[in-house]
Design a protein around this motif. Structure first.
Motif, short mmCIF file in Angstrom:
data_model
loop_
_atom_site.label_atom_id
_atom_site.label_comp_id
_atom_site.label_asym_id
_atom_site.label_seq_id
_atom_site.Cartn_x
_atom_site.Cartn_y
_atom_site.Cartn_z
N TRP A 44 0.82 -1.21 0.00
CA TRP A 44 0.00 0.00 0.00
C TRP A 44 0.85 1.26 0.00
O TRP A 44 0.45 2.30 -0.52
CB TRP A 44 -0.95 0.00 1.20
N THR A 45 2.06 1.19 0.55
CA THR A 45 2.91 2.38 0.59
C THR A 45 3.38 2.78 -0.80
O THR A 45 3.67 3.94 -1.04
CB THR A 45 4.13 2.12 1.48
N ASN A 46 3.45 1.79 -1.72
CA ASN A 46 3.90 2.12 -3.07
C ASN A 46 2.80 2.70 -3.93
O ASN A 46 3.05 3.12 -5.05
CB ASN A 46 4.45 0.85 -3.76
N ARG A 47 1.56 2.71 -3.42
CA ARG A 47 0.46 3.26 -4.19
C ARG A 47 0.20 4.72 -3.84
O ARG A 47 -0.75 5.30 -4.35
CB ARG A 47 -0.81 2.43 -3.93
N ILE A 48 0.96 5.32 -2.94
CA ILE A 48 0.72 6.70 -2.53
C ILE A 48 1.13 7.63 -3.65
O ILE A 48 2.25 7.54 -4.16
CB ILE A 48 1.51 7.03 -1.25
N GLN A 63 -2.63 7.63 6.43
CA GLN A 63 -3.82 7.01 7.00
C GLN A 63 -5.09 7.62 6.42
O GLN A 63 -6.08 6.93 6.15
CB GLN A 63 -3.80 7.14 8.52
N ALA A 64 -5.08 8.95 6.23
CA ALA A 64 -6.25 9.61 5.64
C ALA A 64 -6.47 9.14 4.22
O ALA A 64 -7.61 8.93 3.79
CB ALA A 64 -6.05 11.13 5.68
N LEU A 65 -5.38 8.94 3.49
CA LEU A 65 -5.50 8.45 2.13
C LEU A 65 -6.08 7.04 2.09
O LEU A 65 -6.94 6.74 1.26
CB LEU A 65 -4.13 8.46 1.46
N GLU A 66 -5.65 6.20 3.02
CA GLU A 66 -6.19 4.84 3.08
C GLU A 66 -7.68 4.85 3.36
O GLU A 66 -8.45 4.12 2.75
CB GLU A 66 -5.45 4.03 4.15
N ARG A 67 -8.10 5.69 4.30
CA ARG A 67 -9.55 5.77 4.61
C ARG A 67 -10.34 6.29 3.41
O ARG A 67 -11.43 5.79 3.13
CB ARG A 67 -9.75 6.69 5.82
N ARG A 68 -9.78 7.23 2.68
CA ARG A 68 -10.47 7.78 1.52
C ARG A 68 -10.60 6.73 0.43
O ARG A 68 -11.64 6.63 -0.24
CB ARG A 68 -9.70 9.00 1.00
N LEU A 69 -9.52 5.94 0.25
CA LEU A 69 -9.58 4.88 -0.76
C LEU A 69 -10.62 3.82 -0.40
O LEU A 69 -11.33 3.28 -1.26
CB LEU A 69 -8.21 4.22 -0.90
N GLU A 70 -10.72 3.48 0.90
CA GLU A 70 -11.73 2.51 1.33
C GLU A 70 -13.13 3.04 1.11
O GLU A 70 -14.04 2.30 0.71
CB GLU A 70 -11.50 2.18 2.81
#
Length: 345
Positions: free
Chosen positions: A271-275, A321-328
């Motif tokens: 997931w870190t490589n998708r930022i 973390q905000a990006l992960e929540r937005r993607l979900e």
């Protein structure tokens, strides 16, 4: 846990590690070894002069079953279990007949053959099976019988020497008890001190020694020696194993991750490589390109930092973390219309 134990748990024994056992066929004594799987089998048989071998893959097995037993309908594993039984522990009524063929006109594939014909009963119906074996080279015969037998003799000699040491110590212990006034409770419990020369001569003069010579090794592979053979060949495989040969996992220290299905060489990015680059501050390098950071760290492990972390790193963590929540959330929104369409349909 030692590396050898880990290797043994993953190693799949081949025919070389399978012990020999006696087989009487056509009034003649043979040694035979077999290896069966769910869809194939191997057999090697010898009269101690010549050696023959056959490997039967699934397609050949099914074809031969159909040719010899067209009326038999059973799962392949069931038939293989029955064939194995007729060779290793023949039920009453099982017949074994051997036949040698010279090979005729010596066309391609037409060499000398050794046929082992087996007659038996499968679920109350007559069942016939033929092993059609070909001669093997002297090197194969040596690897499967000569060298293992020599190793067995050496190991049994070593064990005999160790037992003699134990017996001599026991004699010393008994003498010490006797010197203190101890006596055996029964007369027949009393023994004479061990004498190596006397023991050797008594064995040569015994009737059992004559019987063993008459049999000339026919019973060499009893249960104990078959197990010894298995242990010797397993140890030999371990001593000759190399990770570069591809016969075992490259790293036995990573057994847990391998068993869990973790693929460290996976092409799926973490997931870190998708930022997006816009989220990463200009003063820091990407986690994927930084050699000092692991690209596989999860958000949970990344969040467990010490209070000494810099504010820049904390801000970066919050952004990720905000990006992960937005993607979900975006993924959930895309799934909702699909569910509604299914319900409407």
């Amino acid at each position: 846990m030692s590396r050898e134990i880990q290797w043994r748990r993953k190693w799949h024994p081949d025919l070389k590690a399978c012990p020999w056992q006696a087989l009487e066929a056509g009034g003649q004594n043979f040694l035979v070894k077999t290896k069966f799987s769910n869809d194939s089998c191997e057999i090697m048989i010898t009269d101690l002069v010549s050696f023959w071998y056959e490997h039967l893959p699934e397609t050949t097995l099914r074809k031969r079953i159909q040719e010899l037993n067209p009326s038999v309908e059973a799962p392949l594993t069931k038939i293989l279990d029955h064939i194995k039984l007729t060779v290793e522990r023949p039920p009453r009524g099982t017949t074994h007949i051997t036949e040698h063929t010279p090979g005729g006109d010596h066309r391609e594939g037409e060499g000398p053959r050794f046929l082992l014909r087996i007659g038996s009963q499968l679920a109350g119906m007559p069942f016939t099976w033929n092993f059609v074996c070909r001669p093997v080279t002297d090197l194969v015969a040596s690897d499967h019988l000569t060298k293992p037998l020599m190793t067995m003799v050496s190991e049994l000699t070593r064990r005999q020497a160790e037992l003699e040491k134990i017996i001599l110590l026991k004699d010393t212990e008994i003498e010490d008890y006797i010197s203190q006034g101890a006596r055996p409770s029964r007369k027949h419990y009393k023994t004479v001190p061990y004498d190596e020369v006397a023991f050797f001569n008594s064995m040569l003069d015994s009737k059992d020694f004559e019987e063993q010579v008459k049999k000339m090794g026919e019973v060499a592979f009893n249960d104990a020696n078959r197990e010894l053979y298995r242990h010797i060949m397993t140890k030999h495989a371990w001593l000759n194993w190399s990770p570069t040969k591809g016969k075992a996992p490259q790293s036995l220290d990573d057994d847990e991750s391998l068993n869990a299905g973790v693929n460290t060489g996976s092409s799926i990015p973490s997931w870190t490589n998708r930022i997006p680059p816009s989220v990463i501050s200009s003063g820091e390098s990407s986690p994927a390109s930084s050699p000092t950071k692991s690209p596989s760290k999860s958000p949970v492990s990344a969040g467990s930092r010490t209070p000494d972390d810099s504010p820049v790193k904390n801000v970066e963590l919050i952004r990720r973390q905000a990006l992960e929540r937005r993607l979900e959330q975006d993924a959930k929104k895309q799934e909702k219309p699909k569910k509604k369409k299914k319900m409407a349909f």
